[in-house]
Scaffold this motif. Structure first.
Motif, PDB file in Angstrom:
ATOM      1  N   ARG A  14       0.875  -1.382  -0.062  1.00  0.00           N
ATOM      2  CA  ARG A  14       0.068  -0.005   0.088  1.00  0.00           C
ATOM      3  C   ARG A  14       0.714   1.260   0.036  1.00  0.00           C
ATOM      4  O   ARG A  14       0.624   2.115  -0.870  1.00  0.00           O
ATOM      5  N   LEU A  17       2.574   1.661  -3.536  1.00  0.00           N
ATOM      6  CA  LEU A  17       1.514   2.214  -4.370  1.00  0.00           C
ATOM      7  C   LEU A  17       1.345   3.564  -4.250  1.00  0.00           C
ATOM      8  O   LEU A  17       1.272   4.306  -5.129  1.00  0.00           O
ATOM      9  N   PHE A  21       2.179   6.666  -6.953  1.00  0.00           N
ATOM     10  CA  PHE A  21       1.101   7.262  -7.306  1.00  0.00           C
ATOM     11  C   PHE A  21       1.374   9.018  -7.115  1.00  0.00           C
ATOM     12  O   PHE A  21       1.382   9.867  -7.927  1.00  0.00           O
ATOM     13  N   PHE A 219       8.362  -0.271  -8.562  1.00  0.00           N
ATOM     14  CA  PHE A 219       7.001  -0.838  -9.024  1.00  0.00           C
ATOM     15  C   PHE A 219       7.020  -2.208  -9.361  1.00  0.00           C
ATOM     16  O   PHE A 219       6.343  -2.842  -8.552  1.00  0.00           O
ATOM     17  N   TRP A 223       4.906  -4.543  -6.678  1.00  0.00           N
ATOM     18  CA  TRP A 223       3.983  -5.278  -7.284  1.00  0.00           C
ATOM     19  C   TRP A 223       3.992  -6.924  -6.850  1.00  0.00           C
ATOM     20  O   TRP A 223       2.985  -7.435  -6.397  1.00  0.00           O
ATOM     21  N   ARG A 226       1.794  -8.137  -4.138  1.00  0.00           N
ATOM     22  CA  ARG A 226       0.326  -7.944  -4.182  1.00  0.00           C
ATOM     23  C   ARG A 226      -0.629  -9.226  -3.741  1.00  0.00           C
ATOM     24  O   ARG A 226      -1.544  -9.176  -3.314  1.00  0.00           O
TER      25      ARG A 226
END
Length: 230
Positions: A14, A17, A21, A219, A223, A226
């Motif tokens: 979390r 990301l 972002f 990233f 990822w 996840r």
């Protein structure tokens, strides 16, 4: 993976990301709203990262610098959570070096090129620490089959290799005087281009490519966590 590791992995995912972002949001808004002294819009081909965050030069510099600062700090939290669930000793130097690189990037946003010396230190240390962190990750990938790695996804090896090549080019060529900067200085010490601005300025292009590859690499690490959402 036990319940504690799942919780740490979820937090890492979390915050990772969120940080990515933040970087993307700041970059998109700042580049779309950019206008230099001559009314020219932003181009990744001949404007540097420093110019996009230069106060008095870019009207939305505060958005870009804020994205660099808060996005990098959020990614630092990703690295700190990820450190607690490492599955290989080579991930420790990789993530610790990533923390240093991201802190240097946060400094770059906190102190824009208007604060020249601190900004230069941030930029310089970011590229060196980022290259070392990716190199450590490359060793991590070579340790055992990729299917058994917690912090690897499909394509990690190719992405890591491309990142190393681009970072290597940026750092090595920064030490070579090709007449593109004055007095043989490293080209990232010349944060702004003196007019007339060429349509393609390779130091700026390599700088953005290096940042892009680093963020894509980060990233891929984010990822990889996840799976906790299953």
């Amino acid at each position: 993976m036990n319940s504690r590791e799942r919780k740490l992995s979820k937090l890492a995912f979390r915050f990772g990301l969120l940080g990515l972002f933040g970087h993307l949001l700041g970059l998109v808004f700042a580049s779309l709203g950019f206008s230099d002294f001559n009314g020219q819009g932003f181009s990744f081909y001949n404007f540097t990262l420093s110019e996009l965050g230069q106060y008095g030069h870019s009207e939305l510099a505060v958005i870009f610098n804020g994205g660099l600062f808060f996005g990098s700090l959020s990614l630092v939290l990703f690295c700190l959570f990820a450190l607690q669930i490492c599955d290989n000793p080579w991930l420790y130097p990789c993530l610790l070096l990533s923390v240093l690189a991201l802190l240097a990037l946060a400094i770059t946003g906190l102190f824009p090129v208007n604060v020249y010396h601190l900004h230069t230190i941030g930029v310089e240390y970011f590229f060196h620490f980022a290259a070392l962190s990716v190199a450590s990750y490359f060793v991590y990938l070579l340790q055992k089959p990729s299917s058994g790695k917690r912090f690897a996804v499909r394509g990690s090896f190719v992405l890591c290799l491309l990142s190393l090549v681009i970072f290597g080019l940026f750092i090595v060529l920064a030490h070579v005087d090709m007449g593109l900067v004055a007095d043989g200085r490293w080209f990232y010490h010349d944060m702004t281009m003196v007019e007339p601005r060429p349509p393609y300025w390779w130091p700026a292009i390599l700088e953005w490519l290096s940042l892009l590859m680093f963020m894509l690499w980060i990233f891929s690490l984010v990822w990889s966590q996840r799976e906790v959402k299953r």
